[in-house]
Design an enzyme around this catalytic site. Sequence first.
Site, mmCIF file in Angstrom:
data_model
loop_
_atom_site.group_PDB
_atom_site.id
_atom_site.type_symbol
_atom_site.label_atom_id
_atom_site.label_comp_id
_atom_site.label_asym_id
_atom_site.label_seq_id
_atom_site.Cartn_x
_atom_site.Cartn_y
_atom_site.Cartn_z
ATOM 1 N N LEU A 514 -5.989 9.045 4.207
ATOM 2 C CA LEU A 514 -7.374 9.415 3.959
ATOM 3 C C LEU A 514 -8.161 8.245 3.403
ATOM 4 C CD1 LEU A 514 -6.840 12.890 2.338
ATOM 5 C CD2 LEU A 514 -7.864 12.448 4.538
ATOM 6 N N GLY A 515 -7.501 7.368 2.738
ATOM 7 C CA GLY A 515 -8.212 6.244 2.155
ATOM 8 C C GLY A 515 -7.327 5.487 1.212
ATOM 9 N N GLN A 516 -7.877 4.431 0.676
ATOM 10 C CA GLN A 516 -7.129 3.578 -0.235
ATOM 11 C C GLN A 516 -7.859 3.598 -1.566
ATOM 12 O OE1 GLN A 516 -4.309 1.514 0.580
ATOM 13 N NE2 GLN A 516 -4.204 1.050 -1.590
ATOM 14 N N GLY A 518 -8.076 3.148 -5.847
ATOM 15 C CA GLY A 518 -7.782 2.037 -6.725
ATOM 16 C C GLY A 518 -6.315 2.001 -7.133
ATOM 17 N N PHE A 519 -5.655 3.154 -7.094
ATOM 18 C CA PHE A 519 -4.292 3.216 -7.593
ATOM 19 C C PHE A 519 -3.265 3.355 -6.480
ATOM 20 C CE2 PHE A 519 -7.146 4.868 -10.816
ATOM 21 C CZ PHE A 519 -6.862 4.028 -11.880
ATOM 22 N N GLY A 520 -3.742 3.308 -5.241
ATOM 23 C CA GLY A 520 -2.817 3.411 -4.131
ATOM 24 C C GLY A 520 -3.392 4.245 -3.005
ATOM 25 N N PRO A 521 -2.727 4.268 -1.856
ATOM 26 C CA PRO A 521 -3.242 5.007 -0.705
ATOM 27 C C PRO A 521 -3.137 6.521 -0.900
ATOM 28 C CG PRO A 521 -1.093 4.096 -0.210
ATOM 29 C CD PRO A 521 -1.465 3.581 -1.563
ATOM 30 N N LYS A 536 -1.452 11.203 -3.380
ATOM 31 C CA LYS A 536 -1.742 9.824 -3.808
ATOM 32 C C LYS A 536 -0.425 9.146 -4.129
ATOM 33 C CE LYS A 536 -5.468 8.807 -6.356
ATOM 34 N NZ LYS A 536 -6.217 7.612 -5.981
ATOM 35 N N ASP A 633 -14.193 5.266 -14.176
ATOM 36 C CA ASP A 633 -14.456 4.735 -12.850
ATOM 37 C C ASP A 633 -15.250 5.754 -12.037
ATOM 38 O OD1 ASP A 633 -14.457 2.757 -11.039
ATOM 39 O OD2 ASP A 633 -12.387 2.983 -10.381
#
Length: 826
Positions: A514-516, A518-521, A536, A633
């Site tokens: 789904l996306g990348q 800040g802490f991982g894919p 995640k 964040d």
Amino acid sequence: MELVRSTNLSALLVLLSCFCLQFGSAIDTITAAKFINDSETIISNGGDFKLGFFSPPNSTDRYVGIWYAEISVFTVVWVANRNNPLKNSSGVLTISEDGNLVVLDGQKKILWSSNLTNSVVNLSAQLLDSGNLVLQGNTTGTFLWESFQHPSNTFIEKMKISTDVRTGKKVQLTSWTSPSDPSIGNFSAGIDARNLPELFIWNGSRPYWRSGPWNGLVFIGLQNMYSVFHDGFSLVDDKEGTIYLSFSSSNDSFPYTYVLNEQGNLLEAYSNNSGEDWEVTWSSYKTECDVYGKCGAYGSCNSHNSPICSCLRGFEPKNTEEWNRGNWTSGCVRRTPLQCERVNNGSDGGKKDGFLKLTMMKVPDLADWSSAREENCRNQCLENCSCIAYAFDAGTGCMPWTRSLIDLQKFSSGGVDLYVRVAYSELDTKEKVKVIITVSVIIVLIFTGICTYLLWRWMAKQNGRRKTKMLLYKFSGEEKLGDNVNQVKLQELLLFNLQELASATNNFHQSNKLGQGGFGPVYRGKLSNGQEIAVKRLSRDSGQGQEEFMNEVVVISKLQHRNLVRLHGCCVEGEEKMLVYEYMPNKSLDAFLFDPVKSKLLDWRRRFNIIEGICPGLLYLHRDSRLKIIPRDLKTSNILLDEELNPKISDFGLARIFGGNGDQANTTRVVGTYGYMSPEYAMKGRFSEKSDVFSFRVLLLEIVSGRRNSSFFDDEQDMSLPGFAWKMWNADNIVALTDPIICEPSFEMEILRCINVGLLCVQDFANDRPTVPIVISMLKSEIIDLPLPKQPAFTEREIAPDASSSQNNQSKCSVNNVTVTMVQGR
Ligand SMILES: *[C@@H]1O[C@H](CO)[C@@H](O)[C@H](O)[C@H]1NC(C)=O
Ligand SMILES: *[C@@H]1O[C@H](CO)[C@@H](O)[C@H](O)[C@H]1NC(C)=O
Ligand SMILES: *[C@@H]1O[C@H](CO)[C@@H](O)[C@H](O)[C@H]1NC(C)=O
Ligand SMILES: *[C@@H]1O[C@H](CO)[C@@H](O)[C@H](O)[C@H]1NC(C)=O
Ligand SMILES: *[C@@H]1O[C@H](CO)[C@@H](O)[C@H](O)[C@H]1NC(C)=O
Ligand SMILES: *[C@@H]1O[C@H](CO)[C@@H](O)[C@H](O)[C@H]1NC(C)=O
Ligand SMILES: *[C@@H]1O[C@H](CO)[C@@H](O)[C@H](O)[C@H]1NC(C)=O
Ligand SMILES: *[C@@H]1O[C@H](CO)[C@@H](O)[C@H](O)[C@H]1NC(C)=O
Ligand SMILES: *[C@@H]1O[C@H](CO)[C@@H](O)[C@H](O)[C@H]1NC(C)=O
Ligand SMILES: *[C@@H]1O[C@H](CO)[C@@H](O)[C@H](O)[C@H]1NC(C)=O
Ligand SMILES: *[C@@H]1O[C@H](CO)[C@@H](O)[C@H](O)[C@H]1NC(C)=O
Ligand SMILES: *[C@@H]1O[C@H](CO)[C@@H](O)[C@H](O)[C@H]1NC(C)=O
């Protein structure tokens, strides 16, 4: 002998390859000299479509048609001689002497013709890559005839379904008679432009289904059009009397089609070309309620009720006996005459009529259109004796009805608020309200009881399940767990094993990514019980041991709020650490806000709703949850949207795992995204809840302006979004700052208020910034007089924005009015 044979063979091969070259090198044109017979086809230049002869399943008749060349499931999109099949394979498709495209049988009899009267000689027919078969002369570019103007039952990209308002000429879909007979069936689908333009399906000449008016973005009579339809549907009035509907799919590699089937059902389907049949993603007929006028005049259809039809409040069945038998066609009539009717009859009019509000309704057919603004719509209707109902939609405007209300439906979500005019005595009196309240209280009590019982049962079951799961895990040193996390809490957390998650996400397949973050894919997955999840996979080493990590996860999973993304559980196995979240179908806010097409879906109401949703989530994290979490964040990509575009904050609490813990602490590493960070955090690494308020302002300003904060850093002007906002605020030029899509005078005050709050949130000194509860009050207009903002941080390098850009924005702003004028045309 051998030799001779081999030469013969190679001669044959050469011959064959010549043949293939001649016909294989993508012949896409037919002329009088280069006609095709039953065994030949032509292919469009890019290889997407083929034209040739075919037989439908279970039929031996031959037809000339166009089908997808690259999709393994044979799918015809257009048929020429629909009503005149060839009985054997002796047919040809050619250009006749009079310049028409014709289908001839073995005896040169014309079975089908393009029927051009004043045709020119030496025409050619070309199959374009869009699937359009065009007839053109020696001047290319002007089509004398095109198959897109004479559709069969399939609507594909780049086609236009249209109605000429002046001549009434329609380009519309017509169903096949049966899957094995393409002759013209009973159903047709096209644009109805008598009132506000909308899509209709007719059974013969009777309406069978309708979409509701187009509001510039969606058909307002359809439930969930947002999630169902693609970007790029558009209904356009070309100002020369033609209104047409077209669509463009956001991904060319998967073709989408709309097919009107033999039962009058319009199906949206796509093929991923995996050899499987087309996947139907939407259909016009879902319940009986979708049939036009199912409940007659003044009857409302609700598929969740039994019987599905009921009269509107203040109305009663016209023929009670018939109605009770389930024949609803004659509909309902008014119980108490309206004031106007009473006055006309010579009696005293009595008290003024009022309106009953019906929520989440499919708009009735035959709406008129009035230029009245939202606040005048009601009065205008009340003053006009023939007005029996009204509704207001931001895109369509004010819709009064003067004819019987027909084809109403109660939705479970979406729809419009419909106000139906009734006599004063039909309006809610205090007694009625009392009865309703009593009844609802009783219902709520019963419901709560049932829910509590079910919940209790469920929890008991879940506990049992978790306990068994826990056995799979060996905890070293459970006794060392912190005070606030005891055994029970750990058990409440769902532990997943790696294998389970791997199979849910197809081994963390790239297509499920789904996306990348800040802490991982992050991967999308589906558990064996059908529940959709987002996984995640933490890439960074948190530097924590297993128990510490689990402790944190338990703590975070305890934070539950409707505006926070729910953490279901985690998985710790070997080196792998994963978090399992609820799945959010609409991805993140930035995917909507900064996409030129999708951003149109976010009108001001929706945007305000998003702003209003983020606040409580943030407030909960800051104040109401036991832990006081500072997300740090906070940005558009961390705001996820559910099906109804409600916002949910994600990734909160991860800082606890990766950063230090506690607030007002100093960290060496700066977590967060440049541009969103508050000055004290960026410079000194100090953060507090007011840092989040600072980040929130960027969100707020981004939502209002529709521009990325970062886009400003690339600008020549080299100014931050708050800097730009501050400049525009001082210049009294709010329009330049506002996204043209939402720029509408009626929302001006609200937008202004948001910008004001946004600027207050970016004050340099944390103490000047309002706290979240105050922000909420400000946004809700509970605090009327907002303090004026001081100059915010990061605005040093200011250059006056050039006048042309703001000019630009202002002219864009009128796009909205254009949409309305289009509608007004009728
Ligand atoms: C169609 O035309 C091709 C070449 O022109 C020929 O080889 C073939 O026999 C024809 N087929 C029929 C059914 O006439
Ligand atoms: C074709 O005929 C078979 C056998 O009668 C039937 O099972 C099948 O559904 C038919 N297919 C279509 C498309 O009508
Ligand atoms: C095909 O049908 C036509 C009449 O429709 C007939 O004249 C012709 O001879 C037939 N051809 C073959 C090969 O059967
Ligand atoms: C062409 O005209 C003929 C005679 O007017 C008519 O029967 C036929 O349906 C028309 N064909 C098409 C494709 O419109
Ligand atoms: C039509 O095309 C043929 C062959 O391509 C050519 O001989 C003839 O002159 C053309 N006629 C006209 C009127 O252009
Ligand atoms: C196209 O053909 C027509 C006759 O069919 C002729 O009058 C005209 O000059 C031609 N145009 C061009 C550009 O060749
Ligand atoms: C079309 O309508 C006629 C009656 O008007 C009916 O007899 C026929 O079965 C219908 N055809 C289909 C395919 O529904
Ligand atoms: C379409 O209309 C015909 C009569 O005109 C009727 O027999 C048929 O049932 C209708 N079809 C549907 C799906 O309502
Ligand atoms: C379309 O979808 C395919 C497969 O999911 C993907 O590889 C491709 O990048 C997509 N194209 C666009 C333009 O989104
Ligand atoms: C295509 O879709 C089918 C079912 O919808 C699915 O099983 C298959 O995996 C998909 N194939 C590709 C290549 O995406
Ligand atoms: C329903 O009522 C209408 C009007 O009275 C009548 O014309 C129709 O035949 C009835 N339909 C059925 C199915 O009884
Ligand atoms: C108006 O008067 C006529 C006859 O005087 C009566 O039939 C009708 O029902 C009345 N209408 C209303 C709305 O009172």
